[in-house]
Design an enzyme around this catalytic site. Structure first.
Site, short mmCIF file in Angstrom:
data_model
loop_
_atom_site.label_atom_id
_atom_site.label_comp_id
_atom_site.label_asym_id
_atom_site.label_seq_id
_atom_site.Cartn_x
_atom_site.Cartn_y
_atom_site.Cartn_z
N HIS A 125 0.79 -1.28 -0.22
CA HIS A 125 0.34 -0.19 -0.17
C HIS A 125 0.42 1.48 0.14
O HIS A 125 -0.08 1.98 -0.13
CB HIS A 125 -1.05 0.21 0.68
CG HIS A 125 -0.54 -0.03 2.25
ND1 HIS A 125 0.30 -0.92 3.48
CD2 HIS A 125 -0.02 1.63 2.76
CE1 HIS A 125 0.46 0.04 4.33
NE2 HIS A 125 0.57 1.13 4.56
N ASP A 155 0.06 -7.38 1.05
CA ASP A 155 0.40 -6.07 1.87
C ASP A 155 2.41 -6.04 1.40
O ASP A 155 2.64 -4.85 2.60
CB ASP A 155 0.43 -5.51 3.09
CG ASP A 155 0.00 -4.13 2.69
OD1 ASP A 155 -0.11 -3.41 1.77
OD2 ASP A 155 0.22 -3.43 3.94
N SER A 226 5.17 2.43 7.73
CA SER A 226 4.66 1.32 6.88
C SER A 226 5.54 0.59 6.16
O SER A 226 6.02 1.58 5.50
CB SER A 226 2.74 1.65 6.34
OG SER A 226 2.06 1.82 7.21
#
Length: 484
Positions: A125, A155, A226
């Site tokens: 993402h 992911d 992230s």
């Protein structure tokens, strides 16, 4: 040991022997908090900041104040710096690149180098949809990165920069992670590069509705973290920071990391093929509850309950049916439904595997040849065709049923059953059964028609819960009920 020191301290306090108290304290066992400074100093150079951009089209701003009276327009011109009419000014020229795509910032994230030749792991993402990916090292060098591949379901993404002899992070074994052990995260929360936070592992194999069993921690993770590494005290990567639980959008004490073992399995395929090829068998799964497990004779909830089987898919060809409970796959026990997709996804398409299912009170061993990954086609829900009524009289289950037409059977991919055409006050009605549902099995007996259904229901024990298999659209529901 601790109890002995505690008793000695109490005795010393009662006698006022403070010198003894000091000696006991000096000898008492201590639990020290680890010093992460050396670890961070060694690991930080391999953690990178990832900035992404996208192409946007800039349009020329429209002049004037359409629809606004002249006196109000004059007011806005005077007080908001717009040139006043009558005062000469150079005519505005449209931007030279008006209407042409321009680069605009899209977002920031983190990543880490796992190969000295410029291979970087991050979250899908973080880089998905980006037109350009910029990677900045701790020494401030910036590179344009090439996306080698990403997988949205896990992911995980792999990007590459043209550089060599880079610092890299060693990979740990996420299967050996223990709940309660110290861990730390390095990343770029809110764009603040190389920020370090620490905490402990809160739980393992945490299901969040995604494809992977996450490592749950209390390490502070915020937007921008992230894709960064989750490290153990040996400086090894045990996970990729991926998600947080939040009601505010910020950190609230719970964060999730992708286990590095799972991430590298995905990364290896992305490096080689640019995409992830998963095994699939073509089943839709449902949760196994305590009530359903008991009614099926399983005892405790276990296995993956099959709601639907894709017609002509690997599972159907291998003999798996709707309503089965898959207990083991390729020699590994299935504790809960979410275990099965992970196990199936790891198998190379074309591999024949043993599958053990629970059906009609006993286990059956089947062989299924795993297929390639593709989404199971959704079956459109159509209005049920009317069957012949069963007389409308209430029975012990509280439903009136009718015969199924051949066309309806073909639509639902079933061989028998009866259609619910009326609901009375009864056990099935209270369980959510509605007109149009099809009852295909009761306990271990397949339903062939209305007469057989009514005869079977009359013989049910009112003191014992019985599983009723109900077909609705493309799913089979198992409803444990106690006849009235």
């Amino acid at each position: 040991m601790i109890k002995k020191y505690f008793i000695a301290l109490l005795a010393a306090l009662s006698l006022g022997n403070f010198s003894f108290i000091s000696s006991v304290y000096a000898q008492s066992p201590r639990v020290s908090i680890p010093d992460f400074a050396d670890l961070v100093e060694k690991a930080s150079p391999a953690v990178v900041n990832i900035r992404t951009t996208e192409k946007v089209v800039v349009q020329q701003a429209q002049g004037g104040f359409p629809g606004m009276p002249d006196d109000q327009a004059e007011f806005f011109r005077r007080f908001f710096g717009v040139p006043i009419p009558g005062i000469p000014s150079a005519p505005k020229q449209p931007p030279a690149n008006q209407g042409q795509p321009q680069e605009a910032d899209r977002g920031v994230g983190s990543g880490f180098i796992f190969d000295a030749n410029g291979l970087i792991l991050t979250n899908a993402h973080v880089v998905e949809g980006a037109s350009t990916i910029y990677v900045t090292l701790t020494d401030k060098r910036e590179f344009k990165a090439k996306l080698l591949g990403l997988d949205k379901r896990t992911d995980v993404a792999v990007v590459k920069i043209e550089a060599h002899d880079l610092p890299k992070l060693p990979l740990g074994d996420s299967s050996k992670v223990r709940v309660g052990e110290w861990v730390l995260a390095i990343g770029s929360p809110f764009g603040l590069e190389n920020s370090v936070t620490a905490g402990i592992v809160s739980a393992k194999s945490r299901d969040t509705g995604d494809y992977l069993p996450f490592i749950q921690t209390d390490v502070a993770v915020n937007p921008g973290n992230s894709g960064g590494p989750l490290l153990n005290t040996a400086g090894q990567v045990i996970g990729i920071n991926s998600q947080i639980f939040s009601r505010s959008g910020g950190y609230m004490g719970i964060s999730f990391a992708i286990p590095i073992d799972e991430a590298m399995r995905v990364a290896d395929q992305l490096r080689t093929n640019g995409k992830l090829v998963r095994g699939k068998i073509g089943v839709a799964l449902g949760d196994m509850t305590k009530e359903v497990a008991e009614s099926l004779g399983l005892g405790k909830p276990r296995g993956a309950y099959v709601r639907n089987v894709e017609p002509g898919g690997p599972a159907a060809l291998g003999g798996i049916e709707s309503g089965d409970v898959i207990l083991s796959f390729h020699g590994k026990e299935i504790a809960k439904s979410t275990d099965l997709p992970r196990l199936v996804g790891e198998i190379k398409p074309g591999t024949a595997v043993n599958v053990q299912v629970w059906r009609k009170g006993s286990t059956r061993d089947l062989t299924v040849t795993v297929g390639g990954d593709s989404e199971v086609a959704a079956t459109a829900s159509k209005k049920p065709e009317a069957g012949s009524a069963a007389g409308g009289s209430a029975n012990a289950l509280g439903v009136s049923v009718g015969e199924l037409s051949d066309a309806r059977k073909k639509e639902l991919n079933i061989h028998g059953g009866v259609e619910v055409i009326g609901i009375n006050d009864g056990a099935l009605a209270r369980s959510g059964v509605r007109p149009g549902d099809v009852i295909v099995r009761i306990a271990d007996v397949d339903i062939s028609g209305v007469k057989q259904f009514e005869s079977l229901v009359k013989g049910l024990d009112s003191n014992k819960a019985v599983p009723v298999f109900v077909r609705r659209a493309d799913s089979t529901l198992i409803i444990p009920v106690r006849p009235k």
